[in-house]
Design a protein around this motif. Structure first.
Motif, mmCIF file in Angstrom:
data_model
loop_
_atom_site.group_PDB
_atom_site.id
_atom_site.type_symbol
_atom_site.label_atom_id
_atom_site.label_comp_id
_atom_site.label_asym_id
_atom_site.label_seq_id
_atom_site.Cartn_x
_atom_site.Cartn_y
_atom_site.Cartn_z
ATOM 1 N N ARG A 1 -17.008 24.542 -3.518
ATOM 2 C CA ARG A 1 -16.022 24.364 -2.448
ATOM 3 C C ARG A 1 -14.798 23.697 -3.049
ATOM 4 O O ARG A 1 -14.896 22.753 -3.795
ATOM 5 C CB ARG A 1 -16.586 23.505 -1.327
ATOM 6 C CG ARG A 1 -15.599 23.417 -0.147
ATOM 7 C CD ARG A 1 -16.219 22.854 1.096
ATOM 8 N NE ARG A 1 -17.055 23.869 1.726
ATOM 9 C CZ ARG A 1 -17.378 23.881 3.014
ATOM 10 N NH1 ARG A 1 -16.922 22.949 3.815
ATOM 11 N NH2 ARG A 1 -18.152 24.807 3.499
ATOM 12 N N ARG B 1 -25.300 8.695 7.054
ATOM 13 C CA ARG B 1 -24.798 9.687 8.020
ATOM 14 C C ARG B 1 -23.742 9.068 8.941
ATOM 15 O O ARG B 1 -22.754 9.679 9.274
ATOM 16 C CB ARG B 1 -25.981 10.261 8.816
ATOM 17 C CG ARG B 1 -25.658 11.055 10.059
ATOM 18 C CD ARG B 1 -24.804 12.284 9.772
ATOM 19 N NE ARG B 1 -24.334 12.892 10.992
ATOM 20 C CZ ARG B 1 -23.250 12.529 11.676
ATOM 21 N NH1 ARG B 1 -22.510 11.533 11.273
ATOM 22 N NH2 ARG B 1 -22.895 13.154 12.760
ATOM 23 N N TYR C 1 -20.477 10.515 7.833
ATOM 24 C CA TYR C 1 -20.812 11.269 6.613
ATOM 25 C C TYR C 1 -20.378 10.538 5.342
ATOM 26 O O TYR C 1 -19.808 11.130 4.433
ATOM 27 C CB TYR C 1 -20.200 12.672 6.649
ATOM 28 C CG TYR C 1 -20.669 13.499 7.811
ATOM 29 C CD1 TYR C 1 -21.975 13.963 7.875
ATOM 30 C CD2 TYR C 1 -19.808 13.823 8.851
ATOM 31 C CE1 TYR C 1 -22.412 14.725 8.943
ATOM 32 C CE2 TYR C 1 -20.236 14.591 9.926
ATOM 33 C CZ TYR C 1 -21.539 15.034 9.957
ATOM 34 O OH TYR C 1 -21.969 15.790 11.011
ATOM 35 N N GLU D 1 -15.606 11.366 6.694
ATOM 36 C CA GLU D 1 -14.738 12.040 7.648
ATOM 37 C C GLU D 1 -13.590 11.123 8.036
ATOM 38 O O GLU D 1 -13.781 9.946 8.314
ATOM 39 C CB GLU D 1 -15.539 12.413 8.893
ATOM 40 C CG GLU D 1 -14.732 13.140 9.936
ATOM 41 C CD GLU D 1 -15.546 13.456 11.175
ATOM 42 O OE1 GLU D 1 -14.934 13.524 12.252
ATOM 43 O OE2 GLU D 1 -16.777 13.623 11.078
ATOM 44 N N GLY E 1 -15.468 19.189 9.051
ATOM 45 C CA GLY E 1 -16.312 20.223 8.461
ATOM 46 C C GLY E 1 -16.599 19.986 6.997
ATOM 47 O O GLY E 1 -17.742 20.147 6.541
ATOM 48 N N ASN E 2 -15.583 19.589 6.244
ATOM 49 C CA ASN E 2 -15.789 19.319 4.819
ATOM 50 C C ASN E 2 -16.631 18.066 4.607
ATOM 51 O O ASN E 2 -17.457 18.018 3.686
ATOM 52 C CB ASN E 2 -14.458 19.198 4.091
ATOM 53 C CG ASN E 2 -13.813 20.543 3.848
ATOM 54 O OD1 ASN E 2 -14.492 21.548 3.641
ATOM 55 N ND2 ASN E 2 -12.492 20.587 3.890
ATOM 56 N N ALA F 1 -19.080 16.883 6.499
ATOM 57 C CA ALA F 1 -20.489 17.222 6.731
ATOM 58 C C ALA F 1 -21.038 18.027 5.562
ATOM 59 O O ALA F 1 -22.162 17.791 5.097
ATOM 60 C CB ALA F 1 -20.632 17.998 8.041
ATOM 61 N N TRP F 2 -20.253 18.971 5.061
ATOM 62 C CA TRP F 2 -20.691 19.800 3.936
ATOM 63 C C TRP F 2 -20.904 18.942 2.698
ATOM 64 O O TRP F 2 -21.927 19.062 2.016
ATOM 65 C CB TRP F 2 -19.664 20.910 3.673
ATOM 66 C CG TRP F 2 -20.128 21.872 2.638
ATOM 67 C CD1 TRP F 2 -20.852 23.004 2.831
ATOM 68 C CD2 TRP F 2 -19.920 21.763 1.218
ATOM 69 N NE1 TRP F 2 -21.107 23.614 1.627
ATOM 70 C CE2 TRP F 2 -20.549 22.869 0.617
ATOM 71 C CE3 TRP F 2 -19.270 20.844 0.406
ATOM 72 C CZ2 TRP F 2 -20.531 23.084 -0.761
ATOM 73 C CZ3 TRP F 2 -19.264 21.052 -0.972
ATOM 74 C CH2 TRP F 2 -19.897 22.167 -1.532
ATOM 75 N N VAL F 3 -19.946 18.055 2.388
ATOM 76 C CA VAL F 3 -20.046 17.193 1.209
ATOM 77 C C VAL F 3 -21.247 16.263 1.332
ATOM 78 O O VAL F 3 -21.965 16.034 0.359
ATOM 79 C CB VAL F 3 -18.728 16.403 0.993
ATOM 80 C CG1 VAL F 3 -18.900 15.281 -0.011
ATOM 81 C CG2 VAL F 3 -17.623 17.368 0.558
ATOM 82 N N ASN G 1 -24.051 16.818 2.691
ATOM 83 C CA ASN G 1 -25.254 17.584 2.351
ATOM 84 C C ASN G 1 -25.266 18.056 0.904
ATOM 85 O O ASN G 1 -26.329 18.205 0.310
ATOM 86 C CB ASN G 1 -25.396 18.782 3.298
ATOM 87 C CG ASN G 1 -25.751 18.345 4.693
ATOM 88 O OD1 ASN G 1 -26.616 17.505 4.897
ATOM 89 N ND2 ASN G 1 -25.068 18.895 5.684
ATOM 90 N N PHE G 2 -24.102 18.287 0.333
ATOM 91 C CA PHE G 2 -23.995 18.821 -1.030
ATOM 92 C C PHE G 2 -24.266 17.766 -2.100
ATOM 93 O O PHE G 2 -24.988 18.021 -3.062
ATOM 94 C CB PHE G 2 -22.602 19.433 -1.232
ATOM 95 C CG PHE G 2 -22.358 19.946 -2.618
ATOM 96 C CD1 PHE G 2 -22.937 21.136 -3.042
ATOM 97 C CD2 PHE G 2 -21.555 19.240 -3.496
ATOM 98 C CE1 PHE G 2 -22.702 21.617 -4.327
ATOM 99 C CE2 PHE G 2 -21.326 19.712 -4.787
ATOM 100 C CZ PHE G 2 -21.898 20.898 -5.201
#
Length: 108
Positions: free
Chosen positions: A21, A47, A61, A73, A89-90, A92-94, A96-97
């Motif tokens: 990403r 979280r 996040y 965030e 959105g980024n 939450a993705w980060v 998890n990544f």
């Protein structure tokens, strides 16, 4: 692995040499609260975290990589107190990544 470019206010997220990403817009530390340059490692993830320094400000996040500095965030148009703001959105993705121990490079 994560790479943050302070001069361009962009970040990339890489796994096995492939950009997964990025570039994504970020907002880093404002004048007097700069995000530190260097190579770090993710050491904690929450979280939902609330700042212990800045009036319990929410930090959804949170992925901590340098003391109190974290990806989380926040507005990508408002500079931070040293953290790396990501869109919802980024962020939450980060979250998890990135994993504990993953490398984070912050460059000028």
């Amino acid at each position: 692995m994560a790479c943050v470019d302070l001069s361009r206010q962009l970040a990339w997220f890489v796994r096995d040499g492939k950009v997964m990403r990025g570039p994504v817009k970020v907002a880093t530390g404002r004048s007097g609260y700069g995000t530190e340059v260097g190579t770090f490692h993710v050491f904690r993830k929450n979280r939902m975290w609330y700042s212990t320094i800045y009036n319990n400000a929410p930090m959804p996040y949170s992925v901590f990589f340098d003391g109190g500095e974290a990806f989380h965030e926040g507005s990508v148009y408002v500079r931070s107190h040293g953290c790396v703001h990501l869109s919802a959105g980024n962020a939450a993705w980060v979250f998890n990544f990135l994993h504990i121990g993953d490398e984070v490079q912050v460059v000028w």
